[in-house]
Write a protein that holds these residues in place. Structure first.
Motif, short mmCIF file in Angstrom:
data_model
loop_
_atom_site.label_atom_id
_atom_site.label_comp_id
_atom_site.label_asym_id
_atom_site.label_seq_id
_atom_site.Cartn_x
_atom_site.Cartn_y
_atom_site.Cartn_z
N ASN A 8 44.89 -42.64 -66.07
CA ASN A 8 43.59 -42.01 -65.85
C ASN A 8 42.55 -43.11 -65.66
O ASN A 8 42.36 -43.95 -66.53
CB ASN A 8 43.23 -41.13 -67.04
CG ASN A 8 41.98 -40.33 -66.79
OD1 ASN A 8 41.24 -40.58 -65.85
ND2 ASN A 8 41.77 -39.36 -67.65
N CYS A 9 41.89 -43.10 -64.53
CA CYS A 9 40.94 -44.16 -64.23
C CYS A 9 39.76 -44.16 -65.21
O CYS A 9 39.21 -45.20 -65.53
CB CYS A 9 40.44 -44.04 -62.80
SG CYS A 9 39.43 -42.57 -62.51
N CYS A 10 39.38 -43.00 -65.65
CA CYS A 10 38.21 -42.92 -66.53
C CYS A 10 38.53 -43.36 -67.95
O CYS A 10 37.65 -43.81 -68.67
CB CYS A 10 37.68 -41.50 -66.55
SG CYS A 10 37.09 -40.98 -64.92
N ALA A 11 39.77 -43.23 -68.38
CA ALA A 11 40.13 -43.60 -69.73
C ALA A 11 40.02 -45.09 -69.96
O ALA A 11 39.72 -45.55 -71.05
CB ALA A 11 41.54 -43.12 -70.05
N GLU A 12 40.24 -45.88 -68.95
CA GLU A 12 40.17 -47.32 -69.09
C GLU A 12 38.75 -47.86 -68.92
O GLU A 12 38.45 -48.96 -69.34
CB GLU A 12 41.07 -47.97 -68.03
CG GLU A 12 42.52 -47.77 -68.28
CD GLU A 12 43.36 -48.44 -67.22
OE1 GLU A 12 42.81 -49.13 -66.34
OE2 GLU A 12 44.58 -48.27 -67.27
N ARG A 13 37.89 -47.09 -68.31
CA ARG A 13 36.57 -47.57 -67.95
C ARG A 13 35.68 -47.85 -69.15
O ARG A 13 34.95 -48.82 -69.16
CB ARG A 13 35.91 -46.50 -67.06
CG ARG A 13 34.55 -46.85 -66.61
CD ARG A 13 34.02 -45.78 -65.68
NE ARG A 13 33.85 -44.53 -66.37
CZ ARG A 13 32.68 -44.07 -66.81
NH1 ARG A 13 31.60 -44.76 -66.62
NH2 ARG A 13 32.59 -42.92 -67.43
N GLY A 14 35.71 -47.05 -70.20
CA GLY A 14 34.85 -47.26 -71.36
C GLY A 14 33.48 -46.61 -71.17
O GLY A 14 33.26 -45.88 -70.22
N VAL A 15 32.58 -46.91 -72.05
CA VAL A 15 31.24 -46.33 -72.03
C VAL A 15 30.27 -47.37 -71.49
O VAL A 15 30.26 -48.52 -71.94
CB VAL A 15 30.82 -45.90 -73.46
CG1 VAL A 15 29.42 -45.34 -73.46
CG2 VAL A 15 31.81 -44.90 -74.02
N THR A 16 29.44 -46.94 -70.57
CA THR A 16 28.47 -47.87 -70.01
C THR A 16 27.25 -47.97 -70.92
O THR A 16 27.03 -47.12 -71.80
CB THR A 16 28.00 -47.42 -68.61
OG1 THR A 16 27.26 -46.21 -68.75
CG2 THR A 16 29.18 -47.23 -67.68
N ARG A 17 26.46 -48.97 -70.71
CA ARG A 17 25.24 -49.15 -71.51
C ARG A 17 24.28 -47.98 -71.31
O ARG A 17 23.63 -47.54 -72.24
CB ARG A 17 24.56 -50.45 -71.13
CG ARG A 17 25.27 -51.66 -71.63
CD ARG A 17 24.51 -52.91 -71.28
NE ARG A 17 25.33 -54.06 -71.58
CZ ARG A 17 25.28 -55.19 -70.93
NH1 ARG A 17 24.44 -55.35 -69.94
NH2 ARG A 17 26.07 -56.18 -71.28
#
Length: 133
Positions: A8-17
């Motif tokens: 899942n591409c979103c799972a690796e992305r993390g939370v942005t500032r």
């Protein structure tokens, strides 16, 4: 054929500032709103308690005036001494100010200076009732 697992591409992305700041801002607004609401509720409780105590003092002072009209306007100390007001009951309002009892020919009034501690301001509490009716 072997299946290749897609991550899942979103799972690796993390939370942005930006997302983090938005979440903190929303949490701050909710906390601030809750604090204001609870503060107002506590203030309403204090006013309610002040009115309740003032009514109890009014009953004692009116009873005193009815049975001893020649003595004048009673003080809280006199009402306690005469056992018309319970010595363990509050003589001060919820903000630490002393209640005042005022009498006229037809009326008894119990006053609290309210939260600001000064009489003759909008937050004062006044409870009155005719003592000879």
């Amino acid at each position: 054929m072997r299946r290749i697992a897609r991550k899942n591409c979103c799972a690796e992305r993390g939370v942005t500032r930006v997302e983090l700041l938005a979440a903190l801002g929303i949490a701050g607004l909710l906390f601030g709103s809750a604090t204001l609401w609870l503060g107002r509720a506590a203030e309403d409780d204090q006013r309610g308690q002040a009115v309740k105590t003032a009514k109890e003092l009014l009953g004692a002072a009116s009873d005193f005036k009815r049975t001893k009209p020649d003595v004048g306007c009673p003080t809280i100390s006199l009402l306690i001494h005469e056992e018309r007001y319970d010595r363990s009951a509050p003589a001060d309002d919820p903000w630490g100010g002393r209640y005042r009892i005022r009498c006229s020919a037809e009326d008894v009034e119990v006053l609290s200076a309210g939260k600001d501690g000064r009489f003759s301001t909008p937050d004062d509490i006044a409870v009155n009732g005719g003592w000879n009716s």
